[in-house]
Design an enzyme around this catalytic site. Structure first.
Site, short mmCIF file in Angstrom:
data_model
loop_
_atom_site.label_atom_id
_atom_site.label_comp_id
_atom_site.label_asym_id
_atom_site.label_seq_id
_atom_site.Cartn_x
_atom_site.Cartn_y
_atom_site.Cartn_z
N SER A 156 45.09 45.32 46.68
CA SER A 156 43.50 45.19 46.77
C SER A 156 42.63 46.46 46.43
CB SER A 156 43.07 44.62 48.11
OG SER A 156 43.47 45.51 49.17
N GLU B 172 33.28 48.04 59.11
CA GLU B 172 33.69 49.49 59.00
C GLU B 172 35.06 49.31 58.32
OE1 GLU B 172 33.43 51.21 62.63
OE2 GLU B 172 31.04 51.14 62.88
N HIS C 205 39.05 49.61 51.79
CA HIS C 205 38.58 49.08 50.53
C HIS C 205 37.20 49.74 50.09
CE1 HIS C 205 41.08 45.86 52.69
NE2 HIS C 205 41.74 45.91 51.29
#
Length: 232
Positions: free
Chosen positions: A14, A191, A195
């Site tokens: 990701s 938070e 990412h």
């Protein structure tokens, strides 16, 4: 006859992948990477959230790359975050075995594999230094790169320097950090220390480009600066 564009395939998790609009401004560095190249380069981002080296292969994602990668193309390979998990791999055995498969797949097609160590997570110690959270995976990748003669971009080291330069507070802007009701996609706030925001994704993409230049890969000749001028 038009010259065939150079394809740059990205395999990763990701932190590399294209993120869907409902997660904006979350973005992987692969999502903005194409902006750093001139027109003759096409970035093919096959990275997927949650992917480890083994899941990427088992889901047929490496095979999909193999079907389209050709002579002179590149395959950038960044894994580690999810290989750490129980369903993942072991650094000096299965992780290296799967990475070898990625490198071999590219080379069999006349393409260039490039290993990329995992991005650091935003975890600071009390002295404002980034704590290492990726275990032995980056070192295992670098050791294998040497063994297979695959160039490697040490994005782990580069992101550590980047985050520390911003510091514990300002570095939040590189990630998806919002107070409740600050962003419509994150009404409860968020938070996230893994990412990237679009800003963070571009900063990290630039570090990958810097790595390409440092390695002297021919791909460097196709890099442009963010202002759209050729790199000197």
């Amino acid at each position: 006859m038009m010259k065939k564009p150079i394809q740059v395939f990205l395999a990763g998790d990701s932190t590399v992948s294209d993120c869907p609009p409902h997660e904006a401004p979350m973005a992987g560095w692969g999502q903005v990477f194409g902006q750093l190249f001139s027109e003759g380069v096409l970035v093919r981002n096959h990275a997927k959230g949650g992917a480890s080296t083994n899941s990427f292969v088992e889901e047929g994602r490496l095979q999909a790359i193999a079907e389209h990668i050709t002579q002179g193309d590149y395959l950038l390979i960044q894994f580690g975050h999810n290989d750490q998990k129980p369903r993942g791999t072991k650094p000096y055995s299965t992780f290296q075995q799967f990475l070898t498969l990625f490198a071999d797949t590219a080379r069999e097609k006349g393409a260039h594999p490039v290993f990329v160590t995992s991005v650091q997570r935003r975890r600071f110690d009390e002295n404002g230094r980034i704590e290492h959270t990726l275990g032995e995976y980056p070192d295992a990748m670098k050791a294998l790169a040497k063994e297979l003669d695959v160039p490697v971009i040490d994005l782990l080291a580069k992101t550590k320097v980047l985050y520390e330069a911003y510091g514990p507070e300002e570095s939040k802007r590189l990630f998806v950090w919002f107070q409740p009701n600050e962003h419509p996609n994150y009404p409860d706030g968020i938070e996230d220390n893994t990412h990237f925001s679009e800003k963070g994704a571009m900063e990290v993409a630039k570090l990958v480009a810097e790595g390409i230049e440092e390695l002297g890969l021919p791909l460097k000749d196709h890099l442009v600066s963010r202002e759209g001028k050729e790199h000197v």
